[in-house]
Design a protein around this motif. Structure first.
Motif, PDB file in Angstrom:
ATOM      1  N   GLU A  53       0.771  -1.207  -0.031  1.00  0.00           N
ATOM      2  CA  GLU A  53      -0.057   0.210  -0.059  1.00  0.00           C
ATOM      3  C   GLU A  53       0.796   1.248  -0.186  1.00  0.00           C
ATOM      4  O   GLU A  53       0.468   2.464  -0.738  1.00  0.00           O
ATOM      5  CB  GLU A  53      -0.883  -0.083   1.133  1.00  0.00           C
ATOM      6  CG  GLU A  53      -2.014   1.135   1.249  1.00  0.00           C
ATOM      7  CD  GLU A  53      -2.697   1.017   2.472  1.00  0.00           C
ATOM      8  OE1 GLU A  53      -3.531   2.334   2.370  1.00  0.00           O
ATOM      9  OE2 GLU A  53      -3.080   0.106   3.221  1.00  0.00           O
ATOM     10  N   GLN A  54       1.878   1.233   0.461  1.00  0.00           N
ATOM     11  CA  GLN A  54       2.933   2.372   0.625  1.00  0.00           C
ATOM     12  C   GLN A  54       3.521   2.630  -0.494  1.00  0.00           C
ATOM     13  O   GLN A  54       3.564   3.907  -1.068  1.00  0.00           O
ATOM     14  CB  GLN A  54       4.143   2.138   1.806  1.00  0.00           C
ATOM     15  CG  GLN A  54       5.103   2.946   1.865  1.00  0.00           C
ATOM     16  CD  GLN A  54       6.220   2.356   2.588  1.00  0.00           C
ATOM     17  OE1 GLN A  54       6.956   1.558   2.119  1.00  0.00           O
ATOM     18  NE2 GLN A  54       6.595   3.083   3.821  1.00  0.00           N
ATOM     19  N   GLU A  55       3.854   1.707  -1.356  1.00  0.00           N
ATOM     20  CA  GLU A  55       4.537   1.746  -2.780  1.00  0.00           C
ATOM     21  C   GLU A  55       3.453   2.370  -3.569  1.00  0.00           C
ATOM     22  O   GLU A  55       3.940   3.170  -4.381  1.00  0.00           O
ATOM     23  CB  GLU A  55       4.825   0.328  -3.186  1.00  0.00           C
ATOM     24  CG  GLU A  55       5.863   0.657  -4.338  1.00  0.00           C
ATOM     25  CD  GLU A  55       6.813  -0.767  -4.588  1.00  0.00           C
ATOM     26  OE1 GLU A  55       7.634  -0.530  -5.285  1.00  0.00           O
ATOM     27  OE2 GLU A  55       6.547  -1.774  -3.589  1.00  0.00           O
ATOM     28  N   LEU A  56       2.217   1.583  -3.542  1.00  0.00           N
ATOM     29  CA  LEU A  56       1.101   2.398  -4.250  1.00  0.00           C
ATOM     30  C   LEU A  56       0.811   3.697  -4.031  1.00  0.00           C
ATOM     31  O   LEU A  56       0.771   4.879  -5.152  1.00  0.00           O
ATOM     32  CB  LEU A  56      -0.242   1.476  -4.181  1.00  0.00           C
ATOM     33  CG  LEU A  56      -1.315   1.862  -4.845  1.00  0.00           C
ATOM     34  CD1 LEU A  56      -0.877   1.801  -6.489  1.00  0.00           C
ATOM     35  CD2 LEU A  56      -2.585   0.943  -4.691  1.00  0.00           C
ATOM     36  N   ALA A  57       0.833   4.414  -2.735  1.00  0.00           N
ATOM     37  CA  ALA A  57       0.776   5.491  -2.319  1.00  0.00           C
ATOM     38  C   ALA A  57       1.828   6.503  -3.080  1.00  0.00           C
ATOM     39  O   ALA A  57       1.593   7.520  -3.332  1.00  0.00           O
ATOM     40  CB  ALA A  57       0.568   5.558  -0.857  1.00  0.00           C
ATOM     41  N   ARG A  65      -1.840   9.317   2.323  1.00  0.00           N
ATOM     42  CA  ARG A  65      -2.035   7.751   2.628  1.00  0.00           C
ATOM     43  C   ARG A  65      -0.264   7.201   2.813  1.00  0.00           C
ATOM     44  O   ARG A  65      -0.292   6.224   3.664  1.00  0.00           O
ATOM     45  CB  ARG A  65      -2.473   7.142   1.566  1.00  0.00           C
ATOM     46  CG  ARG A  65      -2.784   5.528   1.446  1.00  0.00           C
ATOM     47  CD  ARG A  65      -3.729   5.199   0.393  1.00  0.00           C
ATOM     48  NE  ARG A  65      -2.991   4.305  -0.638  1.00  0.00           N
ATOM     49  CZ  ARG A  65      -3.206   4.078  -1.756  1.00  0.00           C
ATOM     50  NH1 ARG A  65      -4.441   4.611  -2.329  1.00  0.00           N
ATOM     51  NH2 ARG A  65      -2.538   3.332  -2.475  1.00  0.00           N
ATOM     52  N   LEU A  66       0.587   7.811   2.305  1.00  0.00           N
ATOM     53  CA  LEU A  66       1.764   7.451   2.369  1.00  0.00           C
ATOM     54  C   LEU A  66       2.323   7.902   3.797  1.00  0.00           C
ATOM     55  O   LEU A  66       2.765   6.664   4.705  1.00  0.00           O
ATOM     56  CB  LEU A  66       2.932   8.128   1.537  1.00  0.00           C
ATOM     57  CG  LEU A  66       4.186   8.182   1.804  1.00  0.00           C
ATOM     58  CD1 LEU A  66       4.748   6.582   1.585  1.00  0.00           C
ATOM     59  CD2 LEU A  66       5.338   8.936   0.961  1.00  0.00           C
ATOM     60  N   ASP A  67       1.952   8.836   4.520  1.00  0.00           N
ATOM     61  CA  ASP A  67       2.071   9.289   5.968  1.00  0.00           C
ATOM     62  C   ASP A  67       1.582   8.229   6.654  1.00  0.00           C
ATOM     63  O   ASP A  67       1.957   7.724   7.745  1.00  0.00           O
ATOM     64  CB  ASP A  67       1.763  10.586   6.085  1.00  0.00           C
ATOM     65  CG  ASP A  67       2.676  11.633   5.766  1.00  0.00           C
ATOM     66  OD1 ASP A  67       3.681  11.367   5.196  1.00  0.00           O
ATOM     67  OD2 ASP A  67       2.138  12.762   5.576  1.00  0.00           O
ATOM     68  N   CYS A  69       0.520   4.999   6.061  1.00  0.00           N
ATOM     69  CA  CYS A  69       1.500   3.814   5.907  1.00  0.00           C
ATOM     70  C   CYS A  69       2.675   4.019   6.670  1.00  0.00           C
ATOM     71  O   CYS A  69       3.027   2.998   7.524  1.00  0.00           O
ATOM     72  CB  CYS A  69       1.939   3.441   4.496  1.00  0.00           C
ATOM     73  SG  CYS A  69       0.482   3.009   3.523  1.00  0.00           S
ATOM     74  N   ASP A  70       3.304   5.121   6.584  1.00  0.00           N
ATOM     75  CA  ASP A  70       4.679   5.177   7.308  1.00  0.00           C
ATOM     76  C   ASP A  70       4.465   4.864   8.909  1.00  0.00           C
ATOM     77  O   ASP A  70       5.114   4.440   9.799  1.00  0.00           O
ATOM     78  CB  ASP A  70       5.538   6.460   6.857  1.00  0.00           C
ATOM     79  CG  ASP A  70       6.179   6.218   5.718  1.00  0.00           C
ATOM     80  OD1 ASP A  70       6.100   5.307   5.015  1.00  0.00           O
ATOM     81  OD2 ASP A  70       6.491   7.574   5.034  1.00  0.00           O
ATOM     82  N   ALA A  71       3.514   5.654   9.378  1.00  0.00           N
ATOM     83  CA  ALA A  71       3.126   5.568  10.658  1.00  0.00           C
ATOM     84  C   ALA A  71       2.651   4.323  11.282  1.00  0.00           C
ATOM     85  O   ALA A  71       3.184   3.573  12.143  1.00  0.00           O
ATOM     86  CB  ALA A  71       1.845   6.640  11.299  1.00  0.00           C
ATOM     87  N   ARG A  72       2.184   3.579  10.405  1.00  0.00           N
ATOM     88  CA  ARG A  72       1.769   2.191  10.540  1.00  0.00           C
ATOM     89  C   ARG A  72       2.993   1.235  10.880  1.00  0.00           C
ATOM     90  O   ARG A  72       3.056   0.460  11.732  1.00  0.00           O
ATOM     91  CB  ARG A  72       0.726   1.722   9.600  1.00  0.00           C
ATOM     92  CG  ARG A  72      -0.641   2.170   9.809  1.00  0.00           C
ATOM     93  CD  ARG A  72      -1.656   1.801   8.496  1.00  0.00           C
ATOM     94  NE  ARG A  72      -1.747   0.352   8.668  1.00  0.00           N
ATOM     95  CZ  ARG A  72      -2.333  -0.204   7.353  1.00  0.00           C
ATOM     96  NH1 ARG A  72      -2.430   0.168   6.347  1.00  0.00           N
ATOM     97  NH2 ARG A  72      -2.358  -1.618   7.619  1.00  0.00           N
ATOM     98  N   ILE A  73       3.783   1.546   9.758  1.00  0.00           N
ATOM     99  CA  ILE A  73       5.072   0.750   9.778  1.00  0.00           C
ATOM    100  C   ILE A  73       5.912   1.159  11.163  1.00  0.00           C
ATOM    101  O   ILE A  73       6.327  -0.026  11.767  1.00  0.00           O
ATOM    102  CB  ILE A  73       5.802   0.762   8.616  1.00  0.00           C
ATOM    103  CG1 ILE A  73       5.075   0.268   7.394  1.00  0.00           C
ATOM    104  CG2 ILE A  73       7.404   0.408   8.761  1.00  0.00           C
ATOM    105  CD1 ILE A  73       5.516   0.731   6.234  1.00  0.00           C
TER     106      ILE A  73
END
Length: 118
Positions: A53-57, A65-67, A69-73
């Protein structure tokens, strides 16, 4: 002086709940990014969809959406240097071809300062 953590072949480790879930073997650097080959271990697969999902963002330039994903990781995974010491903060991308790129900082990233109420 070269940073020994960035030497080709150095192994950084990714952990979830105290368990090693991936090994990142450095293949090169393009500062501030470090690049690696990823060896996934048991427990990593539950995070594969977040990295996808991060790569797609990134591809769609969806920065919110990238932010997320980064926070989830960063909320679920920790990283250690090759010497085993903890990485205070990192931004990690693991791609479908089991390569990775990341940057890190010796201190936690500052939280944004809230806007004052008027």
């Amino acid at each position: 002086m070269a940073n020994p953590h960035l030497t080709a072949g150095s192994v950084w480790r990714l952990h979830h709940a105290g368990r090693e879930t991936a090994r990142l073997t450095v293949t090169g650097t393009d500062m501030p990014w470090t690049h690696a080959r990823v060896e996934t271990l048991p427990g990593f697969e539950e995070f594969r969809s977040v990295f996808a999902e991060q790569e797609l963002a990134v591809d769609e330039e969806d920065w919110d959406r990238l932010d997320t994903c980064d926070a989830r990781i960063r909320g679920a995974l920790t990283m250690t240097f090759p010497d085993g010491s903890p990485v205070a903060e990192f931004m990690l991308h693991i791609h479908a071809d089991n390569t990775a790129g990341w940057r890190w900082h010796d201190e936690p990233f500052a939280e944004p300062t809230p806007e004052p109420d008027h």
